[in-house]
Scaffold this active site. Structure first.
Site, PDB file in Angstrom:
ATOM      1  N   LYS A   1       0.834  -1.198   0.000  1.00 24.37           N
ATOM      2  CA  LYS A   1       0.000   0.000   0.000  1.00 24.37           C
ATOM      3  C   LYS A   1       0.873   1.254   0.000  1.00 24.37           C
ATOM      4  CE  LYS A   1      -3.766  -0.634   2.438  1.00 24.37           C
ATOM      5  NZ  LYS A   1      -4.414  -0.850   3.758  1.00 24.37           N
TER       6      LYS A   1
ATOM      7  N   ARG B   1      -3.182   3.124   8.489  1.00 20.17           N
ATOM      8  CA  ARG B   1      -3.487   1.983   7.615  1.00 20.17           C
ATOM      9  C   ARG B   1      -2.350   0.968   7.643  1.00 20.17           C
ATOM     10  NH1 ARG B   1      -4.505   4.819   1.868  1.00 20.17           N
ATOM     11  NH2 ARG B   1      -5.786   2.954   1.551  1.00 20.17           N
TER      12      ARG B   1
ATOM     13  N   GLY C   1      -6.151 -11.094   8.556  1.00 20.07           N
ATOM     14  CA  GLY C   1      -5.748 -11.100   9.958  1.00 20.07           C
ATOM     15  C   GLY C   1      -5.017  -9.844  10.390  1.00 20.07           C
TER      16      GLY C   1
ATOM     17  N   MET D   1      -4.423  -5.740  10.951  1.00 26.16           N
ATOM     18  CA  MET D   1      -5.356  -4.782  11.512  1.00 26.16           C
ATOM     19  C   MET D   1      -6.058  -3.952  10.449  1.00 26.16           C
ATOM     20  SD  MET D   1      -4.923  -1.884  14.390  1.00 26.16           S
ATOM     21  CE  MET D   1      -4.946  -0.606  13.166  1.00 26.16           C
TER      22      MET D   1
ATOM     23  N   ARG E   1      -3.328  -0.781  -6.866  1.00 22.11           N
ATOM     24  CA  ARG E   1      -2.428  -1.933  -6.976  1.00 22.11           C
ATOM     25  C   ARG E   1      -2.825  -2.688  -8.230  1.00 22.11           C
ATOM     26  NH1 ARG E   1      -5.300  -4.778  -1.859  1.00 22.11           N
ATOM     27  NH2 ARG E   1      -7.355  -4.497  -2.731  1.00 22.11           N
TER      28      ARG E   1
ATOM     29  N   HIS F   1      -9.006 -31.749   5.730  1.00 25.12           N
ATOM     30  CA  HIS F   1      -8.949 -33.099   5.165  1.00 25.12           C
ATOM     31  C   HIS F   1      -9.704 -33.159   3.843  1.00 25.12           C
ATOM     32  CE1 HIS F   1     -10.521 -37.254   4.730  1.00 25.12           C
ATOM     33  NE2 HIS F   1      -9.268 -37.561   5.064  1.00 25.12           N
TER      34      HIS F   1
ATOM     35  N   SER G   1      14.296 -42.061 -16.045  1.00 23.92           N
ATOM     36  CA  SER G   1      13.061 -41.330 -15.817  1.00 23.92           C
ATOM     37  C   SER G   1      12.845 -41.293 -14.315  1.00 23.92           C
ATOM     38  CB  SER G   1      11.894 -42.028 -16.509  1.00 23.92           C
ATOM     39  OG  SER G   1      10.701 -41.344 -16.231  1.00 23.92           O
TER      40      SER G   1
ATOM     41  N   CYS H   1       8.493 -38.793 -14.667  1.00 17.17           N
ATOM     42  CA  CYS H   1       7.170 -39.313 -14.975  1.00 17.17           C
ATOM     43  C   CYS H   1       6.259 -39.381 -13.765  1.00 17.17           C
ATOM     44  CB  CYS H   1       7.276 -40.685 -15.623  1.00 17.17           C
ATOM     45  SG  CYS H   1       7.976 -41.923 -14.528  1.00 17.17           S
TER      46      CYS H   1
ATOM     47  N   TYR I   1      12.730 -33.691 -20.431  1.00 20.86           N
ATOM     48  CA  TYR I   1      11.281 -33.609 -20.565  1.00 20.86           C
ATOM     49  C   TYR I   1      10.584 -33.894 -19.241  1.00 20.86           C
ATOM     50  CZ  TYR I   1      11.139 -38.720 -20.498  1.00 20.86           C
ATOM     51  OH  TYR I   1      11.243 -40.030 -20.109  1.00 20.86           O
TER      52      TYR I   1
HETATM   53  P1  ADP Z   1      -7.811  -2.070   3.269  1.00 25.39           P
HETATM   54  O1  ADP Z   1      -6.412  -2.554   3.254  1.00 25.39           O
HETATM   55  O2  ADP Z   1      -8.710  -2.928   4.069  1.00 25.39           O
HETATM   56  O3  ADP Z   1      -8.308  -1.754   1.911  1.00 25.39           O
HETATM   57  P2  ADP Z   1      -7.378   0.743   3.624  1.00 25.39           P
HETATM   58  O4  ADP Z   1      -6.175   1.179   4.365  1.00 25.39           O
HETATM   59  O5  ADP Z   1      -7.281   0.833   2.165  1.00 25.39           O
HETATM   60  O6  ADP Z   1      -7.783  -0.704   4.110  1.00 25.39           O
HETATM   61  O7  ADP Z   1      -8.540   1.662   4.169  1.00 25.39           O
HETATM   62  C1  ADP Z   1      -9.869   1.314   4.364  1.00 25.39           C
HETATM   63  C2  ADP Z   1     -10.760   2.346   3.734  1.00 25.39           C
HETATM   64  O8  ADP Z   1     -10.486   3.649   4.217  1.00 25.39           O
HETATM   65  C3  ADP Z   1     -10.569   2.410   2.237  1.00 25.39           C
HETATM   66  O9  ADP Z   1     -11.809   2.596   1.627  1.00 25.39           O
HETATM   67  C4  ADP Z   1      -9.711   3.613   2.068  1.00 25.39           C
HETATM   68  O10 ADP Z   1      -9.891   4.196   0.806  1.00 25.39           O
HETATM   69  C5  ADP Z   1     -10.198   4.526   3.171  1.00 25.39           C
HETATM   70  N1  ADP Z   1      -9.170   5.468   3.597  1.00 25.39           N
HETATM   71  C6  ADP Z   1      -7.925   5.159   4.009  1.00 25.39           C
HETATM   72  N2  ADP Z   1      -7.237   6.280   4.283  1.00 25.39           N
HETATM   73  C7  ADP Z   1      -8.047   7.311   4.053  1.00 25.39           C
HETATM   74  C8  ADP Z   1      -7.896   8.725   4.125  1.00 25.39           C
HETATM   75  N3  ADP Z   1      -6.746   9.275   4.510  1.00 25.39           N
HETATM   76  N4  ADP Z   1      -8.946   9.489   3.806  1.00 25.39           N
HETATM   77  C9  ADP Z   1     -10.103   8.910   3.419  1.00 25.39           C
HETATM   78  N5  ADP Z   1     -10.316   7.615   3.312  1.00 25.39           N
HETATM   79  C10 ADP Z   1      -9.297   6.806   3.631  1.00 25.39           C
HETATM   80 MG    MG Z   2      -7.833  -0.461   0.663  1.00 27.49          MG
END
Ligand code: ADP
Ligand code: MG
Ligand code: MG
Length: 892
Positions: free
Chosen positions: A21, A90, A99, A101, A334, A450, A776, A844, A864
């Site tokens: 990110k 973020r 998992g 945050m 991304r 399983h 083989s 094989c 091969y």
């Molecule tokens: P995730 O990895 O779960 O996508 P994000 O870090 O992208 O989490 O953020 C969750 C939401 O908050 C997303 O919709 C993102 O666009 C929004 N968001 C993150 N930072 C800001 C910001 N500075 N201002 C407004 N919206 C934000």
């Molecule tokens: Mg996001």
């Protein structure tokens, strides 16, 4: 030591340091796109934090400095009462993982600054809405309070107001909600909501770091082979507000359709919303195309930016954006995830657009994606009623009657019905039922459960962990949340590619890609996309691809799929059915004459078998393995036979053949058949058997030559451990070859080689190579013999545990254990070539069709790989990708 980087300092290639990110936020910033300013606390800081258990020296100071410069740039201070700067915190590791945050928005608000925000924005409602969101997110993610505590309070309030939409809540409602949330925090966290903005920021950052070690994240990393030690970055970014009224909003978009790969406008937009509201389903979103009517300027701006991003990344991107009072802001991008079909189409389109070349389009698709396109699928146009969704554990489309226990599965399948085995979870006792079923559906367990492991191993369609199903096998029914229960006998359809479960029978269609790969001419854009990369792959690959095929039909199909020969033709099934009687005669024969007679009867049958296969593969090499399994596999079951003989004795009606057979079964019984009288050992103990097979091969080849064909038989001796064993059998082969030459008046060209499937063979490969024209690698047995376990016994009993514990990331029968078994292969290949430079090398085992293993075999220099006919296209594709040096996994 630098721990913190401004968004202006990084770029997209610094994912390891800045997380995905952060790296992409930096990239967009430097492209001049409208990104709210901010900074990234690096993964290095996370690593240091996790090592010491506290903030490393210097980190706090760096954060202060970056925060200060952000405050200067924005002209406000974090949480300043009169006019607060607010930020988002973020998480973002190099690879995104479950998992970790969740993001916290609106950090910096407190009881005072919320008033400042209200005054500055002249919008008290907006200020209160932002504050309650902060309390909610902070409470749940940083303080670890169950998020339902907050969502339930919100729902209750909406209900009281007789509304379903959060936008209908007024200032006073929100003010009340803020109080409720603050109290809830007190109650559940044992502390008040921190009013100090700097403390908010620090607690959020620590929580992100700590979330690296949540159980879920750790488990995911073990399973996906993600390095434990990488750590996550934290992004701190100035807030922009999509919740400032109807001229604001938040949205997500793809630069192309991630489902089909086609060009167009794809995404969702939600007015007066913040962050994830748009994907959280709290209100109905509008499609991105409709945003044009709502806010044309922002829409046009977004399209221009998407175009810039595509040109820059030369790939399909996914995007998060926010509009604040008519001004567009970019919050994330991304390279976007896509379906297999989209991956191929996008590659083709982008090549045509001149964004990438064909090699790049080949690098961007994987054999696994191609395999998915080859499965039959549910007809997209057909009506369907979705009742549950689980994990897509093993691809395919299966339709059948629901059964809730293995006995019923077996019973119904035997009377010709298609069944889907529905279980809470499966265990080794369910194996028979799983074999009998068309598909397997479980309500519990993940992709390494399983059910998932075994289903994938058998190529059975499987959906697992469909948690909304409440399966009761005693009552033979599954309750469906909010719907009619599924009862035994009800028809259901499961899609192992998407994890969807449907009520009733959804029609299944053949895959167009499959039909194309089988040689049909099809006018379809997906087919054209596949064709183009396959052609390129065949051009660039060094590694040849053969098929494992035992019948002329399979051989012919493999050839249509592009096989360049047969790498393994097993001969054991040729002794089953009616011929079993002849094998019995061979085994119970009292003298050589008796044996000869039995063999003489088998000879013409075997010759016919081989003639058909050599004809189907005319002009291409066909490696035929002499009989490998222990002979008692062809004999009747011991218990059944003893009962039969006992009865006969009782009735004074003893059948001599049965009695002898019983003696033979007793005599041939083995504790560990896998380690017993099999392979080359059979050829040494019963020389006539191998000789008969060799004669059948050479006579078949001679017949083909007479018929004007070009047979290329290769005789393969299984389970050789010592060169002396091979020499003995070679002697037999030479004798037979001389006889056939004399009888036919001309030589029959053929090769003789061996399987390398025992560790002893691998480590003495230099000796063995002197007597072999080819090796083989039988990697199935080599894996069993190296690990010291038998696949049939262990795979369904404890493999899921081993996967959970990360002892394997993937079963060593699915993907070659490069560190162990792979080392033997590499070593043997080198030793073999040292003493016999002309030695031809192949593999094989089933690994010959596994992408990661194929790259390994290419790197080791094998000539091969050989795999099942259906995997041949996958192997062709991966061999090409390997030649281009691409990695095996889908990076997108
Ligand atoms: P995730 O990895 O779960 O996508 P994000 O870090 O992208 O989490 O953020 C969750 C939401 O908050 C997303 O919709 C993102 O666009 C929004 N968001 C993150 N930072 C800001 C910001 N500075 N201002 C407004 N919206 C934000
Ligand atoms: Mg996001
Ligand atoms: Mg999220």
């Amino acid at each position: 030591m630098t721990y913190v980087y401004d968004f202006t300092e990084g770029d997209k290639d610094q994912k390891d340091l800045l997380g995905g990110k952060g790296a992409n936020l930096a990239e967009m910033t430097n492209l001049g796109l409208p990104v709210p300013p901010g900074f990234t606390i690096s993964t290095q800081a996370c690593r240091a934090y996790l090592e010491v258990g506290d903030l490393p020296d210097g980190l706090a100071g760096e954060i202060d400095a970056h925060l200060e410069s952000l405050e200067k740039q924005m002209g406000r201070r974090l949480g300043e009462p009169g006019d607060p700067l607010l930020v988002s915190v973020r998480s973002g590791a190099a690879v995104s993982m479950p998992g970790m945050m969740e993001t916290v928005l609106n950090v910096g608000l407190n009881d005072e600054s919320v008033r400042g925000l209200a005054e500055q924005s002249h919008d008290e409602r907006f200020a209160m809405d932002s504050y309650r969101r902060l309390l909610q997110m902070f409470g749940a993610t940083v303080l670890g309070i169950d998020s339902e505590v907050f969502s339930k309070a919100l729902d209750r309030l909406k209900k009281d107001r007789g509304s379903t939409s959060d936008t209908d809540l007024g200032v006073e409602d929100l003010r009340g909600l803020v109080e409720t949330f603050k109290q809830a925090i007190h109650e559940h966290a044992g502390r008040g909501f921190p009013q100090d903005p700097r403390e908010q920021l620090e607690l959020a950052m620590r929580a992100v770091f700590d979330s690296w070690n949540t159980e879920r994240a750790a488990l995911y990393r073990r399973q996906e082979r993600i390095d434990e030690g990488m750590g996550t970055a934290v992004n701190v970014q100035a807030m922009v507000f999509g919740n400032r009224g109807d001229d604001s909003g938040s949205g997500v978009a793809f630069t192309r359709d991630p489902a089909s790969g086609n060009q167009g406008v794809y995404g969702d937009y939600l007015q007066n919303a913040q962050g994830e509201d748009v994907v959280a389903g709290i209100r109905n979103t509008v499609s991105l195309a409709d945003m044009e009517q709502i806010d044309k300027a922002s829409y046009d701006g977004l399209l221009t930016i998407m175009n810039t991003l595509e040109k820059h990344y030369r790939d399909m991107c996914d995007i998060e954006f926010t509009v604040e009072r008519g001004k567009l802001w970019m919050l994330q991008t991304r390279v976007g995830k896509r379906t297999p079909g989209a991956a191929f189409r996008i590659g083709r389109h982008m090549t045509d657009e001149g964004l990438i070349d064909t090699d790049e389009s080949l690098r961007r698709v994987t054999g696994a994606q191609l395999a998915q396109l080859m499965f039959p699928r549910f007809d997209e146009k057909a009506e369907r009623s979705l009742i549950a969704k689980g994990m897509n554990a093993s691809p395919g489309a299966a339709v059948g009657k629901a059964v809730f226990d293995s006995d019923t599965a077996v019973e119904w399948a035997e009377r010709g019905e298609d069944v889907i085995l529905v279980r809470k979870e499966t265990n080794p006792d369910d194996l028979r039922g799983m074999v009998a079923a068309k598909g397997i559906l479980t309500s519990r367990g993940g992709k390494t459960s399983h059910a998932a492991v075994v289903a994938r191993g058998m190529g059975r369609t499987c959906v697992c962990g469909a948690e909304s199903l409440d399966v009761n096998s005693k009552k033979k029914r599954a309750k469906v949340r909010g719907g009619e229960p599924i009862r035994e006998g009800d028809v259901i359809s499961i899609d192992g590619t998407t994890g969807e479960v449907f009520l009733g029978s959804v029609p299944v269609t053949d895959s167009v890609v499959m039909r194309f790969l089988e040689g049909e001419h099809i006018d379809d854009d997906l087919v054209q996309a596949v064709d183009r990369v396959m052609t390129r792959s065949d051009d660039v690959r060094r590694l040849r691809v053969r098929a494992n095929a035992d019948t002329p039909e399979d051989a012919a199909r493999a050839r249509r799929f592009g096989a360049e020969g047969i790498g393994l033709c097993r001969t054991e099934h040729m002794f089953l059915g009616e011929r079993r009687q002849l094998v019995e005669n061979l085994i119970v024969a009292e003298d050589e004459a008796g044996q000869e007679a039995a063999l003489a009867q088998l000879l013409p049958m075997q010759r016919d078998d081989f003639r058909g296969i050599l004809e189907a593969m005319d002009g291409l090499p066909v490696t035929i393995r002499l009989i490998d399994p222990p002979l008692h596999e062809f004999l009747p079951d011991y218990t059944e036979l003893s009962v039969k003989v006992a009865l006969e004795e009782d009735q004074d009606d003893l059948d001599g053949h049965d009695q002898k057979l019983l003696d033979a079964v007793k005599r041939l019984h083995e504790q560990n058949p896998m380690l017993g009288l099999r392979g080359v050992r059979l050829g040494i103990v019963i020389p006539g058997l191998f000789k008969m097979q060799v004669r059948a091969i050479l006579e078949a080849a001679a017949d083909r030559i007479t018929a004007g064909g070009d047979p290329q038989p290769e005789i393969m001796i299984p389970l050789v451990a010592a060169v002396t064993e091979l020499d003995l059998v070679r002697g037999q082969v030479a004798e037979v070859a001389a006889d056939v030459e004399r009888e036919r008046g001309h030589a029959v060209p053929h090769k003789v080689g061996t399987m390398i499937e025992l560790p002893r063979a691998a480590v003495t490969a230099n000796e063995i190579a002197k007597s072999a024209e080819f090796f083989s690698f039988g990697t199935n047995d080599l894996t069993q013999m190296t690990w010291g376990f038998s696949r049939d016994d262990v795979e369904s009993s404890f493999f899921s545990r081993y996967l959970e514990h990360g002892i394997f990331q993937v079963s060593p029968f699915e993907s070659l254990d490069v560190d162990g078994v792979g080392r033997l292969v590499r070593h043997a290949a080198r030793l073999g070539r040292q003493s016999n430079p002309d030695l031809h090398l192949g593999v094989c085992g089933e690994h010959g069709g596994d992408p990661a293993s194929i790259h390994f075999f290419d790197e080791v220099g094998l000539d091969y790989v050989s795999c099942s006919p259906f995997r041949v296209p996958v192997a062709r594709l991966e061999a090409g990708r390997s030649a281009l040096g691409s990695s095996t996994d889908a990076t997108r």
